[in-house]
Design an enzyme around this catalytic site. Structure first.
Site, PDB file in Angstrom:
ATOM      1  N   ASP A  56      -8.122 -10.212  -8.437  1.00  7.67           N
ATOM      2  CA  ASP A  56      -7.221 -10.242  -9.587  1.00  7.67           C
ATOM      3  C   ASP A  56      -7.733  -9.270 -10.644  1.00  7.67           C
ATOM      4  OD1 ASP A  56      -5.709 -10.805 -11.802  1.00  7.67           O
ATOM      5  OD2 ASP A  56      -6.025 -12.972 -11.752  1.00  7.67           O
ATOM      6  N   LYS A 102       5.678  -0.869 -13.681  1.00 12.55           N
ATOM      7  CA  LYS A 102       6.980  -1.523 -13.531  1.00 12.55           C
ATOM      8  C   LYS A 102       7.219  -2.446 -14.715  1.00 12.55           C
ATOM      9  CE  LYS A 102       8.327  -3.155  -9.575  1.00 12.55           C
ATOM     10  NZ  LYS A 102       8.365  -3.966  -8.342  1.00 12.55           N
ATOM     11  N   ASP A 112      -5.491  -5.527  -5.119  1.00  9.44           N
ATOM     12  CA  ASP A 112      -4.399  -6.491  -5.028  1.00  9.44           C
ATOM     13  C   ASP A 112      -4.984  -7.855  -4.669  1.00  9.44           C
ATOM     14  OD1 ASP A 112      -1.122  -6.177  -4.749  1.00  9.44           O
ATOM     15  OD2 ASP A 112      -1.914  -7.962  -3.742  1.00  9.44           O
ATOM     16  N   ASP A 129       2.617  -1.286  -9.905  1.00  7.68           N
ATOM     17  CA  ASP A 129       3.928  -1.707  -9.389  1.00  7.68           C
ATOM     18  C   ASP A 129       3.949  -3.231  -9.280  1.00  7.68           C
ATOM     19  OD1 ASP A 129       6.510  -1.277  -8.430  1.00  7.68           O
ATOM     20  OD2 ASP A 129       5.859  -1.278  -6.344  1.00  7.68           O
ATOM     21  N   GLY A 164       0.763  -1.236   0.000  1.00  6.95           N
ATOM     22  CA  GLY A 164       0.000   0.000   0.000  1.00  6.95           C
ATOM     23  C   GLY A 164       0.796   1.289   0.000  1.00  6.95           C
ATOM     24  N   TRP A 174       2.347   2.925  -2.423  1.00  5.65           N
ATOM     25  CA  TRP A 174       2.010   3.837  -3.525  1.00  5.65           C
ATOM     26  C   TRP A 174       0.669   4.517  -3.254  1.00  5.65           C
ATOM     27  CZ3 TRP A 174       3.563   2.740  -9.239  1.00  5.65           C
ATOM     28  CH2 TRP A 174       4.952   2.591  -9.315  1.00  5.65           C
TER      29      TRP A 174
END
Length: 289
Positions: free
Chosen positions: A181, A245, A165, A205, A146, A148
């Site tokens: 998901d 990312k 998440d 990320d 958490g 970010w």
């Protein structure tokens, strides 16, 4: 860990193989397992064992369960796995702990109240590319633990923020959180329902559980990045921003090329807070075509 009469060194039981249908093969000449698509990489037996189930029986707990092991000629032999539960001291784990203790960003995150050092990567991205402004709507994909979302909620006034998440997260004030998901349509629809309009920024990320094989990690994290990019294409406003990312590897150039088809502006950036030995970079995309 043992496979029949073949002894291997002890490995931690919490390793996860990237996908149960990508089993390593056994090189009988070298007496070692190799990654199926990168045969020059040796891998541990635990990569084979973790996460494989048979009729809802976990082979780590049921000694009677067997799995077909293929040699390099693709000949199959049924094998059972047996586990030793007393693990030897792991030098890699010790090195990781020592690295964490010395890491300035780990110490700084503890002082600043962030849940992970990764917060500083987003801070650097925002300082360089000015991705945030007050009153915007933001989606944080793969948000756990958490950090970010913490930074976003702190820096953006009147933000509308949804974090998702697979793992449960501690609550963050003024955010909506979803456990699920994001690649599944059900959860994408749930995200869209919370906004009822297109959003300004999508953050990702996300990375797969690392295998220790950097090229494989890059491929699978790259697939997550592509999924996030396609979702962003659907949900972003015309001037929206996508940050994700990505690992330098075989799929890196393909991801950048895909991004340039979808967005007018595409930048690649490695924050100073990203570890020097990491292949991690971030792709910053803006303005949908």
């Amino acid at each position: 860990v043992y496979i029949d009469e073949l002894e291997t060194e002890f490995l931690p039981l919490n390793c996860n193989w990237i996908a149960s249908n990508l089993l390593p093969k056994f090189d009988e000449e070298k007496n070692t397992f190799v990654e199926p698509y990168l045969p020059n990489y040796k891998i541990g037996i635990m990569h084979l064992a973790a996460g494989i189930w048979d009729g809802n029986k976990d082979m780590r707990l049921n000694k009677e369960v067997k799995v077909d092991i293929k040699n390099l000629s693709s000949e199959s032999k049924p094998r059972s796995l047996r586990f030793g539960w007393k693990l030897k001291k792991n030098k890699i784990s010790k090195n990781w702990i020592n690295k964490q203790r010395r890491d300035i960003y780990v110490r700084k995150s503890q002082v600043d109240g962030y849940r992970a050092r990764s917060a500083y990567k987003l801070i650097e991205i925002n300082e360089k590319f000015k991705i945030f402004k007050n009153g915007i709507s933001v989606i944080d994909l793969g948000a756990a633990p958490g950090s970010w979302s913490q930074y976003t909620a702190k820096i953006v006034k009147n933000v509308r923020l949804v974090s998702i998440d697979l793992k449960e997260m501690e609550k963050i004030e003024n955010t909506a959180q979803i456990k699920g998901d994001f690649t599944k349509k059900k959860y994408q629809d749930e995200i869209k329902g919370l906004f009822r309009s297109k959003v300004d920024v999508v953050l990702s990320d996300m990375a797969v559980n690392t295998t220790g094989i950097k090229d494989i990690d890059a491929i699978y994290t790259g697939e997550l990045c592509k999924e996030a990019m396609l979702f962003s294409k659907e949900i972003l406003v015309k001037e929206g921003i996508f940050v994700a990312k990505v690992f330098i590897g075989t799929s890196f150039n393909e991801i950048v090329a895909d991004a340039k088809i979808i967005f007018k502006e595409v930048k690649v950036f490695k924050p100073k807070s990203s570890r020097k030995d990491s292949k991690e970079n971030f792709i910053i995309c803006s303005k949908l075509r």
